[in-house]
Design a protein around this motif. Sequence first.
Motif, short mmCIF file in Angstrom:
data_model
loop_
_atom_site.label_atom_id
_atom_site.label_comp_id
_atom_site.label_asym_id
_atom_site.label_seq_id
_atom_site.Cartn_x
_atom_site.Cartn_y
_atom_site.Cartn_z
N ASN A 1 0.82 -1.21 0.00
CA ASN A 1 0.00 0.00 0.00
C ASN A 1 0.86 1.26 0.00
OD1 ASN A 1 -2.50 -1.19 -0.11
ND2 ASN A 1 -2.71 -1.36 2.10
N THR B 1 2.47 1.59 -3.58
CA THR B 1 1.54 1.97 -4.64
C THR B 1 0.84 3.29 -4.35
OG1 THR B 1 -0.20 0.67 -3.61
CG2 THR B 1 1.08 -0.40 -5.34
N GLY B 2 1.23 3.96 -3.28
CA GLY B 2 0.71 5.30 -3.07
C GLY B 2 -0.60 5.38 -2.34
N LYS B 3 -1.10 4.23 -1.83
CA LYS B 3 -2.34 4.29 -1.06
C LYS B 3 -2.07 4.97 0.27
CE LYS B 3 -6.37 1.64 0.09
NZ LYS B 3 -7.07 0.39 -0.05
N PRO C 1 -2.12 6.41 -6.40
CA PRO C 1 -2.08 5.14 -7.13
C PRO C 1 -2.38 5.27 -8.62
CG PRO C 1 -3.27 4.87 -5.08
CD PRO C 1 -2.94 6.33 -5.19
N ASP C 2 -3.40 6.09 -8.95
CA ASP C 2 -3.80 6.14 -10.37
C ASP C 2 -2.67 6.68 -11.24
OD1 ASP C 2 -4.71 8.46 -8.80
OD2 ASP C 2 -5.21 9.29 -10.76
N VAL D 1 -0.14 3.93 -11.69
CA VAL D 1 -0.65 2.93 -12.63
C VAL D 1 -0.45 3.43 -14.06
CG1 VAL D 1 -2.72 1.77 -13.46
CG2 VAL D 1 -2.27 1.90 -11.02
N ARG D 2 -0.70 4.71 -14.27
CA ARG D 2 -0.49 5.26 -15.62
C ARG D 2 0.99 5.27 -15.99
NH1 ARG D 2 -4.65 8.73 -13.92
NH2 ARG D 2 -3.27 10.49 -13.52
N ARG E 1 -1.48 -3.77 -9.96
CA ARG E 1 -1.55 -4.39 -8.65
C ARG E 1 -2.77 -5.28 -8.51
NH1 ARG E 1 -2.44 -1.88 -2.59
NH2 ARG E 1 -2.47 -3.93 -1.66
N ARG F 1 -10.53 -0.26 -7.15
CA ARG F 1 -10.06 -0.93 -8.36
C ARG F 1 -9.97 0.06 -9.51
NH1 ARG F 1 -6.47 -3.73 -9.88
NH2 ARG F 1 -6.99 -5.77 -9.01
N THR G 1 -9.24 3.14 -9.31
CA THR G 1 -7.98 3.86 -9.09
C THR G 1 -6.80 3.04 -9.58
OG1 THR G 1 -8.92 4.89 -7.16
CG2 THR G 1 -6.55 4.97 -7.36
N TYR G 2 -6.80 1.74 -9.21
CA TYR G 2 -5.67 0.89 -9.58
C TYR G 2 -5.71 0.45 -11.04
CZ TYR G 2 -3.41 0.72 -5.09
OH TYR G 2 -2.71 1.05 -3.96
N GLY H 1 -5.82 2.95 -13.02
CA GLY H 1 -5.19 4.16 -13.53
C GLY H 1 -6.15 5.29 -13.83
N PHE H 2 -7.42 5.14 -13.39
CA PHE H 2 -8.37 6.23 -13.62
C PHE H 2 -8.34 7.17 -12.43
CE2 PHE H 2 -10.14 2.58 -15.90
CZ PHE H 2 -10.28 3.11 -17.17
#
Lengths: 260, 336, 295
Positions: A55, A58-60, A80-81, A84-85, A90, B201, B203-204, B206-207
Amino acid sequence: MNPDRKQPRNMLMTKRLNHYFGERQVLFNISLEIQEGTRHAIIGPNGAGKTTLFNTITGKYRPKNGSILFKGKDVTGFKPDKLVRMGLGRSFQINSTFAGLTTFQNLRMAVLARKNIRFNFFRNLDKMQPVTDETDTLLARIGLAAERNLPAGLLSYGKHRCLELSLAMATDPDLVMLDEPAAGMSRIETHQMVKLIRELTHNKTVLIIEHDMDVVFSLADRITVLHHGEILATGTPEEIKANQDVKDAYLGETKVGNAA
Amino acid sequence: MKNSFRKWLLWAAILAGLYTAPVLFGVFELNLLLGASIFALFSLSLNLLLSFTGLLSFGHAMFFASGAYGTALVLTRLDGCSLLSAIFVGAASAVLVALVLSPLLVRVGGHTFAMLTMAFSQIMYATVMKFSHLTGGNDGMSGFPIPPLVIPAVGLIDMSLERNFYYFSISILGLSAWVMWFFTRTPFGSIMVSIRDNPDRVTYLGFNVPLSKAIILGVSAGFAGVAGSVYALFQNMVSVDGVLGPLSSFTPLINCFIGGLGTFIGPVFGTGIGTILLELMSAHPEQAQLVFSLVLISVVLFLPGGAIMLYWKITSRWIVLRNKFQTAILKGNHES
Amino acid sequence: MDAIAVMLITQGIHGLAYGMLLFLVASGFTLIFGMMGILNIAHASFFMLAAYFAFQIMQWSGSFWLALLLAPIAIAGLGILMERLMLRQIRKFKLGKAVVLFELMLTVGIMVCIEEAVKNLWGTDPEIVNAPELLRGLVQFFGMTYPVYRIFIIGLSCSILLLLGLILFKTRLGNVVRAAVQDADMAGALGVNVPLVFTLVFGLGTWLAGIAGVAAAPMLTVFPGLANQMMLDSFIVVALGGFGSLFGAFVISMLLGELTAFGIQFFPGYSTIILFGFMALVLTIRPSGLFGEKE
């Protein structure tokens, strides 16, 4: 892509990460280096701080201090977003899919994410044939074509777990972080899962939390042992097997845990 | 094929019905229809938050009110403001209110969202009362001019004629409803539903969830603003208790629940049922709200899918019955 | 003593009396929310209904004391019926996350229903409930005069508070209830009959609202809109004090009571804006409230 990508570089690096829940410190000076293209496992008894570490990376959670470098860039405090980009994926310990949506709709979200279709207000999604086709291909690939129109919440546990993995892999990430992908699975399902992980994460960097030692030793190139929020040892599977500290602290406790 | 043909037929029938309504009905029924349509659009906009994003707002009236006051103010203060720009100002002010509040609203969900929206609508109520030199305070605003609709190459269309105003408003409302429906079908619309299901989810994947929520809020508020704006034109009056009173936020919520949660069209049915109910009770207006609330309680307790679910249950049972009947006949034929 | 001091103290007593009533209502509200996760929008409507029950009982019997005894019990009965027959029914549907929406809407329905029923039964005109002979008039001490009834409200609330505190913090039942408020699932796993405790707390909460309603009847005007102000105020109390926190509810009730009393004099018109603005700020920055435990 990069011309200077001759030798393996660090995909992920954490420098002296510390994290607290209130007053209680749960991560102590975690420094990790994950080489590009390796499969790195994090093991440790329950409550060792493995998921908290995930967590935090991943930036949570935002670490109290320390820094995180992803692909050589300081990403401490990134959401997190955004990570991910940047190429991170995860999966969760507890299935985190869209339980009320069908398997197809679940994977379609993944395809949208991969194709970077985010703020599109002008097309009818059902009529975007490439998206539909790609989703169906993906469905077939992970063996869920028969469950296309079933709500994800009604999938069998093993299949639901596959879907969870696929969502983590959806954005075609460079670094995949898997939180106990084989948790709660039968032997056969675990075997299939390992196969699927191998297949899907081919040529990718993987950071994996796992309790099942067979999975760990069959998948991982390197292993880090976490104990009470501290790194006990890092090394190749052989080194870890031979490490006396690990035997004392971790394997001992596991045996006690199993006996209880 | 057959299904889509029936769908087109249905739409043609609805359009024809709406087109011929002024011929078939008197002024009273026409106003009833128009009023119901306004509240249907208002409920639809709320439903975008409720059914699609899973957010229950106790203060959606503030967007409706922003639309109504925006339009009323611009028509009062600005001479020669055209009809469409007045509606645009209404919608834009609702969007503006939503965007100003969104940094706070997108961070929360569940009960907190409900309480927060309620708090903001209370603040808005107090603000409207405070700026009574602009808004008329308790008395509200009335008698502002309704400009004619200017269509290039056609000319002026007088909006003081009941029939003209009816056609104009019903087109605006219908178009808005269609745009909203399309919005739910876009890729972004699927993000909306996913946020309802599992924001983590999303968020994970990537939105950006907060930004997406802010956009949904803006769109929902915008259409509530359009409804409020048309309401102001329709009534030619805006009063604080009419658009911001305790029931203004609850009525569209109740419409959504009665119509059926989880569908796009549910609120339209809910509004229709509500309007018919109030009309049936028109001889006893004191008891109308009581009956309405009892209907809501029964729906929540016994029919969580609302009227749509009831319809589906009946039709599916009918189909089951029909199939049974047909197989029985086939069997009979076979045996003989 | 100068006039300003007299004014301040008189207003202070006004504020204290209203704050106490508010706390009686809000404590039930916050207990129910803390334990069951249900934001009972209809809670203040029970308060309003109790005032009408008191009015009706006094019409029949003429005794305020009888009303003070019976009306809250009747209200608690209604509350228990609502919990047993309605809220429990919703949980049967297995709606997942949406259950919150349905519970909220049910309480909205009940709120509207109570208000409309009251309008139909008693009309919209304000009703007057007289305080009993014993509590009318003014009392003098320290050279100042106070309305006896307000003193009575403060005393009554304090004794109920004391009783509530004793039950909650000194008895086994209180332990069980507090455990269930903290973590209903865990309490259930430890063998507590959680459904029964739910019913009990719902009954207790509505009973408290009932007491407040009867006590408020002679002080405030009895009319259907009585519920609105109380609902908004108890929302503020619960949001600021922290969901499920009795101590927080107490502090904020007192502050709000005084603020209402003094706010009318010092910044008329702006108090709503300031209050709700503050509430919105707290809700977003610290959703657990000022006194709630941080998550």
